[in-house]
Design a protein around this motif. Structure first.
Motif, PDB file in Angstrom:
ATOM      1  N   UNK A  94       0.918  -1.188   0.063  1.00 58.66           N
ATOM      2  CA  UNK A  94       0.098   0.049   0.019  1.00 58.66           C
ATOM      3  C   UNK A  94       0.835   1.059  -0.031  1.00 58.66           C
ATOM      4  N   UNK A  95       0.516   2.349  -0.921  1.00 62.67           N
ATOM      5  CA  UNK A  95       1.110   3.624  -0.947  1.00 62.67           C
ATOM      6  C   UNK A  95       2.745   3.719  -1.345  1.00 62.67           C
ATOM      7  N   UNK A  96       3.147   2.382  -2.027  1.00 60.51           N
ATOM      8  CA  UNK A  96       4.345   2.415  -2.674  1.00 60.51           C
ATOM      9  C   UNK A  96       4.211   2.646  -4.365  1.00 60.51           C
ATOM     10  N   UNK A  97       5.261   3.183  -4.481  1.00 62.15           N
ATOM     11  CA  UNK A  97       5.455   3.616  -6.029  1.00 62.15           C
ATOM     12  C   UNK A  97       6.545   2.436  -6.549  1.00 62.15           C
ATOM     13  N   UNK A  98       6.844   2.521  -7.711  1.00 62.52           N
ATOM     14  CA  UNK A  98       7.633   1.667  -8.277  1.00 62.52           C
ATOM     15  C   UNK A  98       9.276   1.490  -7.493  1.00 62.52           C
TER      16      UNK A  98
END
Length: 430
Positions: free
Chosen positions: A364-368
């Motif tokens: 959750x909430x994480x980009x690449x």
């Protein structure tokens, strides 16, 4: 021609960079009263921003508190081991060959140093590899992965970050199809474009819209004189970097403006963090033209792996052959490069792998970048990966009896090629 123009522009800017450096030194000299004024700090900050924006960045060092050893090497790749040989579980990090150096995974390596014997692929800058070393496309990439798995095995865990997920999965499928005894015990696929038809991002849509002909015409250039790879067709790192920067241009402009203000305000800690990040981010390498074009075509345009049409050296890459290697897919909720579902597709495409040997984690909430580095990775993702690998430590079914065909191929995979005039580099104990 574009590559040569870029090199020429960099040379022409050299006097300006030297002047900026000298001006910065003068404005930071403690004996100069101007140093202690806002105007003096502003000029020094402007000079540093200009110099950093116009220079070429060298390959960074890992700089980790562990000795580095080269345990496997070919012209296009070498494997680095961290620390001395130990009884810890083996983990090979397959770094992306997509423009940045393997040091981009410095934090990923550090997260596993205490629990595993860590190895990482250190891909070569294509402009530094002589043309005599030959081609390096998807077939050669898959060959290299299989050879590394065989050399570092048995009981090897593999973690593929982004781009290498496809060739790593293909190598495992081919090894499984051949009943190779060195099939990895587990593979963790992190933000990998297994099926880019799921939740397509701007990267995926661009490939579909342009077609392979556009990429061949606009993205491939010859390495100019002055490099060992002079004359090799490559996808230049500076073009890849332009694409990365363009996707989030406002964010990068804001970051540099913030650094300017930090320098003026004397906030050295914040400025140091900016320097460290961009020293890594702006250091780029070239990719061979054949690898780049084959990847664009098969991964982003024809989707050959999920379609079941991918072939390696003429043999089909059948994911249904995967029965022993456990798989874990990790995705980021806000990943704007590899959309949600693209990596999880690997679990759906391996019907003969038992469900208890599959795992999925959506962060959750994480980009690449956040799914393989940073605080979320250290606190939430890395522990999940460690638990998954520990769960696969139980003995698995007895290996298939030895067969002459895979023995012959294993020997072939162990051969380490070297450019003419150089001796082959022998495998070292891990």
């Amino acid at each position: 021609m574009m590559y040569l123009m870029r090199e020429s522009c960099e040379l022409m800017l050299t006097p300006a960079r030297i002047a900026a450096d000298l001006t910065k030194l003068a404005c930071e000299n403690p004996l100069n009263p101007f140093t202690y004024t806002v105007a003096g700090r502003s000029i020094a900050a402007s000079c540093e921003i200009f110099e950093r924006a116009t220079r070429s960045y060298p390959k960074p060092a890992f700089g980790l508190p562990a000795a580095e050893r080269i345990v496997w090497e070919q012209p296009f790749c070498r494997v680095i081991a961290f620390g001395e040989p130990s009884d810890k579980p083996k983990l090979l990090l397959v770094a992306p060959m997509s423009g940045h150096y393997a040091t981009l995974l410095r934090g990923t390596v550090a997260a596993f140093l205490d629990t595993h014997q860590v190895f990482i692929t250190d891909w070569a800058d294509a402009r530094q590899v002589p043309r005599a070393a030959g081609r390096f496309g998807l077939d050669e990439y898959i060959d290299a992965c299989a050879a590394m798995f065989a050399a570092l095995g048995p009981d090897l865990h593999v973690m593929a970050v982004c781009q290498p997920s496809v060739p790593v999965l293909a190598a495992i499928a081919r090894m499984e199809a051949e009943d190779h005894p060195a099939v990895p015990r587990a593979a963790i696929l992190v933000g990998g474009p297994i099926d880019t038809r799921r939740s397509p991002t701007a990267v995926d849509l661009l490939a579909q819209e342009r077609g392979i002909g556009w990429f061949r015409q606009h993205c491939i250039h010859l390495v100019p004189p002055g490099y060992p790879g002079h004359g090799r067709a490559v996808y230049p790192g500076f073009l890849q970097l332009s694409g990365f920067m363009g996707m989030n241009l406002d964010r990068h402009l804001t970051a540099h403006w913030d650094m300017f203000n930090h320098l003026v305000e004397g906030d050295g800690d914040s400025a140091s963090k900016h320097r460290a990040f961009y020293d890594e981010y702006l250091a780029v390498m070239d990719l061979t033209a054949e690898f780049y074009l084959e990847t664009v075509e098969q991964v982003f345009i024809t989707h050959s792996l999920p379609n079941g049409t991918m072939r390696h050296r003429g043999a089909p890459v059948d994911l249904g052959a995967i029965r022993r290697c456990a798989l874990m897919a990790i995705e980021g909720e806000k990943d704007d490069i590899t959309g949600v579902g693209q990596t999880r597709a690997a679990l759906d495409l391996t019907p003969n792998l038992p469900d208890d040997r599959k795992a999925y984690h959506l962060q959750a909430g994480a980009g690449h970048y956040g799914i393989f580095n940073g605080s979320r990775f250290r606190a939430e993702i890395a522990p999940e990966i460690c638990r998954f690998m520990a769960d696969q430590a139980a003995p698995r079914p007895a290996p298939v009896p030895e067969r002459a065909d895979w023995i012959d191929r294993s020997v072939a995979l162990f051969v380490v090629k070297a450019p003419p005039g150089r001796a082959a580099v022998p495998l070292r104990p891990v």
